[in-house]
Structure formats: structure tokens, C-alpha cells
Design an enzyme around this catalytic site. Structure first.
Site, PDB file in Angstrom:
ATOM      1  N   SER A   6       2.447 -14.013 -26.466  1.00 17.00           N
ATOM      2  CA  SER A   6       1.537 -15.151 -26.631  1.00 17.00           C
ATOM      3  C   SER A   6       0.954 -15.514 -25.278  1.00 17.00           C
ATOM      4  O   SER A   6       1.680 -15.918 -24.364  1.00 17.00           O
ATOM      5  CB  SER A   6       2.292 -16.353 -27.201  1.00 17.00           C
ATOM      6  OG  SER A   6       1.547 -17.524 -26.936  1.00 17.00           O
ATOM      7  N   HIS A  31      -1.330 -12.008 -28.819  1.00 17.05           N
ATOM      8  CA  HIS A  31      -1.284 -13.206 -29.654  1.00 17.05           C
ATOM      9  C   HIS A  31      -2.049 -14.353 -28.985  1.00 17.05           C
ATOM     10  O   HIS A  31      -1.754 -14.734 -27.845  1.00 17.05           O
ATOM     11  CB  HIS A  31       0.178 -13.598 -29.883  1.00 17.05           C
ATOM     12  CG  HIS A  31       0.383 -14.703 -30.863  1.00 17.05           C
ATOM     13  ND1 HIS A  31       0.385 -14.506 -32.232  1.00 17.05           N
ATOM     14  CD2 HIS A  31       0.605 -16.031 -30.683  1.00 17.05           C
ATOM     15  CE1 HIS A  31       0.597 -15.659 -32.840  1.00 17.05           C
ATOM     16  NE2 HIS A  31       0.729 -16.603 -31.918  1.00 17.05           N
ATOM     17  N   ASP A  33      -3.208 -18.273 -29.357  1.00 13.07           N
ATOM     18  CA  ASP A  33      -2.932 -19.539 -30.037  1.00 13.07           C
ATOM     19  C   ASP A  33      -4.125 -20.473 -29.913  1.00 13.07           C
ATOM     20  O   ASP A  33      -4.447 -20.948 -28.818  1.00 13.07           O
ATOM     21  CB  ASP A  33      -1.694 -20.191 -29.424  1.00 13.07           C
ATOM     22  CG  ASP A  33      -0.426 -19.429 -29.772  1.00 13.07           C
ATOM     23  OD1 ASP A  33      -0.179 -19.242 -30.977  1.00 13.07           O
ATOM     24  OD2 ASP A  33       0.294 -19.004 -28.853  1.00 13.07           O
ATOM     25  N   MET A  35      -5.574 -24.025 -30.846  1.00 12.35           N
ATOM     26  CA  MET A  35      -5.137 -25.369 -31.272  1.00 12.35           C
ATOM     27  C   MET A  35      -6.291 -26.342 -31.109  1.00 12.35           C
ATOM     28  O   MET A  35      -7.004 -26.308 -30.105  1.00 12.35           O
ATOM     29  CB  MET A  35      -3.958 -25.820 -30.402  1.00 12.35           C
ATOM     30  CG  MET A  35      -2.813 -24.822 -30.360  1.00 12.35           C
ATOM     31  SD  MET A  35      -1.430 -25.463 -29.412  1.00 12.35           S
ATOM     32  CE  MET A  35      -0.368 -24.011 -29.352  1.00 12.35           C
ATOM     33  N   HIS A  64      -3.922 -16.814 -33.987  1.00 12.41           N
ATOM     34  CA  HIS A  64      -3.114 -17.774 -34.748  1.00 12.41           C
ATOM     35  C   HIS A  64      -3.833 -19.120 -34.724  1.00 12.41           C
ATOM     36  O   HIS A  64      -3.818 -19.808 -33.703  1.00 12.41           O
ATOM     37  CB  HIS A  64      -1.724 -17.841 -34.072  1.00 12.41           C
ATOM     38  CG  HIS A  64      -0.807 -18.876 -34.646  1.00 12.41           C
ATOM     39  ND1 HIS A  64       0.369 -19.244 -34.015  1.00 12.41           N
ATOM     40  CD2 HIS A  64      -0.870 -19.632 -35.775  1.00 12.41           C
ATOM     41  CE1 HIS A  64       0.989 -20.166 -34.735  1.00 12.41           C
ATOM     42  NE2 HIS A  64       0.258 -20.432 -35.798  1.00 12.41           N
ATOM     43  N   MET A  66      -4.262 -22.894 -35.399  1.00 13.88           N
ATOM     44  CA  MET A  66      -3.516 -24.130 -35.676  1.00 13.88           C
ATOM     45  C   MET A  66      -4.554 -25.235 -35.654  1.00 13.88           C
ATOM     46  O   MET A  66      -4.668 -26.004 -34.688  1.00 13.88           O
ATOM     47  CB  MET A  66      -2.430 -24.347 -34.603  1.00 13.88           C
ATOM     48  CG  MET A  66      -1.249 -23.404 -34.756  1.00 13.88           C
ATOM     49  SD  MET A  66      -0.314 -23.215 -33.223  1.00 13.88           S
ATOM     50  CE  MET A  66      -1.234 -21.873 -32.473  1.00 13.88           C
ATOM     51  N   MET A 135       6.859 -19.506 -38.603  1.00  7.24           N
ATOM     52  CA  MET A 135       7.100 -20.237 -37.361  1.00  7.24           C
ATOM     53  C   MET A 135       8.598 -20.513 -37.219  1.00  7.24           C
ATOM     54  O   MET A 135       9.259 -20.911 -38.175  1.00  7.24           O
ATOM     55  CB  MET A 135       6.348 -21.571 -37.355  1.00  7.24           C
ATOM     56  CG  MET A 135       4.837 -21.463 -37.289  1.00  7.24           C
ATOM     57  SD  MET A 135       4.214 -20.471 -35.929  1.00  7.24           S
ATOM     58  CE  MET A 135       4.790 -21.393 -34.497  1.00  7.24           C
ATOM     59  N   ASP A 173       7.345 -16.383 -34.818  1.00  4.97           N
ATOM     60  CA  ASP A 173       6.715 -16.957 -33.619  1.00  4.97           C
ATOM     61  C   ASP A 173       7.437 -18.231 -33.203  1.00  4.97           C
ATOM     62  O   ASP A 173       7.512 -19.184 -33.976  1.00  4.97           O
ATOM     63  CB  ASP A 173       5.242 -17.259 -33.959  1.00  4.97           C
ATOM     64  CG  ASP A 173       4.453 -17.846 -32.800  1.00  4.97           C
ATOM     65  OD1 ASP A 173       4.995 -17.970 -31.684  1.00  4.97           O
ATOM     66  OD2 ASP A 173       3.270 -18.189 -33.032  1.00  4.97           O
TER      67      ASP A 173
HETATM   68  C1  DX5 Z   1       3.459 -22.291 -30.635  1.00  4.05           C
HETATM   69  C2  DX5 Z   1       2.729 -20.988 -30.542  1.00  4.05           C
HETATM   70  C3  DX5 Z   1       3.514 -19.859 -30.013  1.00  4.05           C
HETATM   71  C4  DX5 Z   1       4.059 -20.072 -28.613  1.00  4.05           C
HETATM   72  C5  DX5 Z   1       5.233 -19.184 -28.429  1.00  4.05           C
HETATM   73  O1  DX5 Z   1       2.668 -23.188 -31.325  1.00  4.05           O
HETATM   74  O2  DX5 Z   1       2.291 -20.595 -31.829  1.00  4.05           O
HETATM   75  O3  DX5 Z   1       2.799 -18.643 -30.097  1.00  4.05           O
HETATM   76  O4  DX5 Z   1       3.127 -19.856 -27.610  1.00  4.05           O
HETATM   77  O5  DX5 Z   1       5.797 -19.447 -27.189  1.00  4.05           O
HETATM   78  P1  DX5 Z   1       7.342 -19.205 -26.910  1.00  4.05           P
HETATM   79  O6  DX5 Z   1       7.609 -17.740 -27.129  1.00  4.05           O
HETATM   80  O7  DX5 Z   1       7.498 -19.637 -25.504  1.00  4.05           O
HETATM   81  O8  DX5 Z   1       8.109 -20.057 -27.896  1.00  4.05           O
HETATM   82 ZN    ZN Z   2       1.434 -18.591 -32.098  1.00  2.00          ZN
END
Ligand code: DX5
Ligand code: ZN
Length: 213
Positions: A6, A31, A33, A35, A64, A66, A135, A173
Site C-alpha cells: 500500500s 495498492h 488507497d 479516501m 481501493h 474508500m 479489511m 488489507d
Molecule cells: C487502510 C488502507 C490500507 C493501509 C494498510 O484504510 O486500506 O491499505 O494502508 O496499511 P498497513 O499495512 O500499515 O495496515
Molecule cells: Zn487499502
């Protein structure tokens, strides 16, 4: 085990360099993220930055989402030709329609479930997706503690996948590291996302990715 670092834990001042480095270090997916500050209490990156990531990456992007308005964000990111786009089932009223839209854009559709959402909630969507992301933390931040009940959810999801769509992958994840990777593998996970573990590894990205594989 496929590994998707990520980039939330990457050095954003040297993002392209970090993305190239994890690809050279043997990751399988990158990956990303996304948000929106509404679905989760954090805000990350949009298509301008992700297009720089896509240019630097030699592996497919695993986006991903969110966010609250999934369809709008699919339109924003589709031109970057990611490998996968996943959306949260908790935030989607018309998942079949969204899955069809993602697939029609030439992208593999995936569904994400929060740590409290039972796999049975998506039983009748499994036939239509290429991956399910479970998750193992509440979404929003990197570096959180792994929630172990995800292992039971992986097993229940695996049974449903075998019934409806055996080629569908299971991704986990949140809080993944060398302490829980074995349990994840035994439970039936195909892909792990790891942010702080990969980018914070003392011996470098290659060693970190190898240790998860
Ligand atoms: C959280 C994200 C993850 C996060 C994982 O909302 O979806 O992808 O970055 O990070 P670690 O591996 O540090 O938990
Ligand atoms: Zn993620």
C-alpha cells in the site's frame, strides 16, 4: 501469496521512486488507497497523483476506493487503466450495476468488506467479481493493529467462493506482517496488502516482500 504494497506508507516526496522500487522488489500489484474524507476520516490522493503512480508502476494498480460516491470515482480513475477497482459494499446501493460498469471499462471489479461485515452479505455478488477484499482494520489509516477475526471471515468467504466462483481471489488489507502471514495463508488468502510492514522494513522492500511470499 501475491503481495500488494500500500503506497499510503510510501514517501510521498519521492513517490515515483518508491513505486518503481516496490515493483523492482517483486510486488504483484500496487495498492492505491483513495479516501474522500467522508466515508473515512482521512483524505488521500486523486487522479492527478495516481496518474504519476501509474506511469512509474510496472505492475497493475489495485485501486481501493474508500469513498461515498463510487460511480463518480470509477469515472475519475478508469482512464488510468488500473488492474482492479474495489468499492466498499457498505457504501453502495446498486452493486451489480457498479460491477457491470467497472467491467465494461476493461477493469476487474472487486468488493471490499469492513471488518464487521459478514461475507454472506455479498454471496449473490460473488459470481460477478474477480476479487473480494476483506479489511482487517477499520479503513482510513495505515499502521493499525490487525483484527484477528478476519481469519474466520476468510474461511467463510472461501466456502462461498468455492460454491459460486472458484477463480475469485481473496485479498486481506490492514496490519499484515510476518507475524500473521502464515495464518492468512492457511485460512485461504490469495493476496495481502501491506503498507507499514513493507515500507518500514529495515532490510528493504525486497526482503519485506519475500518474507510475505
Ligand atoms: C487502510 C488502507 C490500507 C493501509 C494498510 O484504510 O486500506 O491499505 O494502508 O496499511 P498497513 O499495512 O500499515 O495496515
Ligand atoms: Zn487499502
Amino acid at each position: 501469496m501475491l503481495v500488494a504494497p500500500s503506497i499510503l506508507s510510501a514517501d510521498f516526496g519521492n513517490l515515483a521512486k518508491d513505486v518503481q522500487a516496490i515493483c523492482e522488489a517483486g510486488c504483484d500489484l500496487v495498492h492505491v488507497d483513495v479516501m474522500d474524507g467522508h466515508f473515512v476520516p482521512n483524505l488521500t490522493i486523486g487522479p492527478v497523483v495516481v496518474s504519476a503512480v501509474a506511469k512509474a508502476a510496472t505492475k497493475p494498480l489495485d485501486i481501493h476506493l474508500m469513498v461515498e460516491n463510487n460511480s463518480f470515482f470509477v469515472d475519475l480513475f478508469a482512464p488510468l487503466k488500473p488492474g482492479y477497482i474495489s468499492f466498499h459494499i457498505e457504501e453502495e446501493k446498486h452493486p451489480h450495476r457498479l460491477i457491470q460498469k467497472i467491467r465494461s471499462l476493461g477493469i476487474k471489479p472487486a468488493i471490499t468488506l469492513n471488518p464487521h461485515t459478514p461475507p454472506e452479505a455479498i454471496e449473490f455478488l460473488l459470481a460477478d467479481v474477480d476479487m473480494v477484499l476483506l479489511m482487517s482494520v477499520n479503513p482510513g489509516f495505515g499502521g493499525q493493529k490487525f483484527i484477528p477475526s478476519v481469519l474466520e471471515r476468510v474461511k467463510r468467504l472461501k466456502a462461498l467462493i468455492q460454491k459460486h466462483n472458484p477463480s475469485c481471489l481473496i485479498e486481506v488489507d490492514g496490519g499484515v506482517n510476518n507475524q500473521n502471514i502464515e495464518d492468512l495463508k492457511v485460512a485461504g488468502v490469495d493476496v495481502v496488502v501491506a503498507g507499514s510492514y513493507v515500507f518500514g522494513h529495515k532490510e528493504g522492500y525486497t526482503k519485506a516482500i519475500e518474507s510475505l511470499k
